[in-house]
Design a protein around this motif. Structure first.
Motif: not given
Length: 429
Positions: A321-330
């Motif tokens: 979840k953390t990696a996915g949301i941060v990556a999507g936002t970036w």
């Protein structure tokens, strides 16, 4: 060159006052609901693991209903298919509001939360599939770590984030609305059993009538409550999870008042005002009470780190979840016109992404749908609880750290070292 001069869209922006008041009201209710949900889950765990654990199982598995109509279900089933429909109806109203008057109303402002939520859905599923595939586990639970429990997440943010900027709360709320849409689509498309076309056709016809009532401005609960109940029952009989009916009705409700018809508030606002307290204080907590009662033992906890599908759930929630949301936002901020609000730092995004790993309510529901063996369901529930608690602890540490930063800024802005009657931050050099 011309593309570089295009105005970039800030997310989350500053919405008009009515929308800000609505968001603030939602946040207050969801925070309270999250605390009630936490108490209900704690009661379930204590009750199920106490000397009276057998009584918990008896109440949970007690069948009530109307057998001739095919509505004979256990108490736990009623909370999942019945009461939780109210929870998803409110989610549908939130989504409709965001699409009509909120941040999702235009493609430019919707890009960032949609891409961020997509990352928060896809990466946890990929983590689960990778772990389960490498370990030779069941692939059926890939959707379990996809969902975020907005009530729990907002409760953690409210309790620990006393000085955090409002943009963080707005970002989390919008992200969760899009995240809920992904969970709803998965439930509607993937988890269907024994489809019954005539019943589904009847539910569809009921939704058409629901739409016509809205279109022709026909009010009165005596129309909508019986019709909604019939739509819910036909959806359940049709083999689709009945909560989907709640989402569909929420999306049909009008989100703008018709001033010409003398409406002071839209049907969606009136329905949300009536149903949100029921959703937050009754529906979701009762579901948690009869879904979170897992027998906790050393072998059960140890199995999480041995069985690949259980480890996949935990890692999907905590890391995916953390990696996915941060990556999507970036990705959205880097390759589209959208950008983060100036009031948000990337460290804030990481803290919010960690909060997204608190799956709980919807993750428990999907776990029950994905696995049919009672033993498997109990183990998956334990994995959801461990993953959600771990994500909550990690998020709490990150949120507290960001809160200290913003509190220091707030104190610095209000400091009057020169005793001149004004904050030093606003004193001219």
């Amino acid at each position: 060159m011309g593309d570089d001069r295009r105005e970039r869209v800030t997310f989350p922006g500053l919405p008009p006052w009515p929308e800000r008041a609505t968001v603030a009201r939602i946040l207050r209710t969801e925070t309270t609901g999250g605390l009630i949900l936490l108490v209900a889950a704690a009661v379930a765990l204590v009750w199920a693991n106490s000397p009276w654990g057998a009584s918990y199982a008896r109440v949970r598995d007690l069948h009530v209903g109307i057998p001739p109509l095919g509505l004979d279900m256990s108490v736990a089933h009623w909370t999942a298919e019945g009461l939780l429909t109210i929870f998803f109806l409110v989610a549908g109203i939130e989504l409709k509001r965001e699409l009509v008057t909120g941040e999702l109303g235009t493609p430019s402002t919707a890009t960032l939360p949609v891409v961020a939520a997509a990352g928060g859905v896809a990466v946890p599923a990929a983590v689960y599939l990778a772990v389960a595939g490498i370990g030779g586990g069941s692939m059926k639970g890939w959707a379990v770590p996809m969902a975020t429990d907005i009530a729990f997440a907002l409760a953690v943010l409210a309790v620990l984030g006393t000085h955090l900027p409002a943009a963080m709360r707005a970002f989390l709320l919008t992200l969760a609305v899009v995240d809920d849409l992904g969970a709803i689509l998965v439930i509607a498309i993937v988890f269907t059993a024994g489809l019954h076309p005539p019943a589904l056709a009847g539910a569809g016809a009921g939704l058409v009538v629901f739409h016509l009532l809205q279109r022709y401005r026909i009010g009165g609960w005596w129309w909508y409550v019986p019709l909604g109940t019939v739509i819910w029952a036909l959806t359940y009989k049709g083999g689709v999870h009945a909560t989907v009916a709640g989402v569909a009705m929420g999306l049909i409700l009008r989100a703008r008042p018709d001033r010409r018809a003398g409406e002071d508030a839209s049907p969606a606002d009136r329905a949300e005002h009536l149903l949100r307290p029921v959703s937050a204080a009754v529906a979701a907590p009762l579901f948690a009470l009869f879904a979170a009662g897992v027998r906790v033992s050393a072998p059960a906890i140890g199995a999480i780190f041995v069985r690949p599908e259980l480890l996949g759930v935990v890692l999907g929630l905590v890391a995916g979840k953390t990696a996915g949301i941060v990556a999507g936002t970036w990705l959205a901020a880097r390759f589209t016109r959208a950008r983060l609000s100036p009031g948000l730092a990337w460290a804030d995004v990481v803290a919010l992404a960690a909060l997204g790993g608190i799956g709980f309510t919807v993750a428990l529901l999907i776990g029950e749908l994905a696995f049919t063996d009672p033993g498997q369901v109990e183990h998956v529930k334990a994995a959801v609880l461990v993953g959600s608690v771990t994500a909550a602890v990690v998020a709490a540490l990150l949120v507290r750290r960001r809160n200290r930063v913003y509190r220091a800024l707030w104190e610095a802005e209000g400091r009057d070292a020169g005793a001149d009657g004004g904050p030093d931050a606003h004193r001219r050099p």
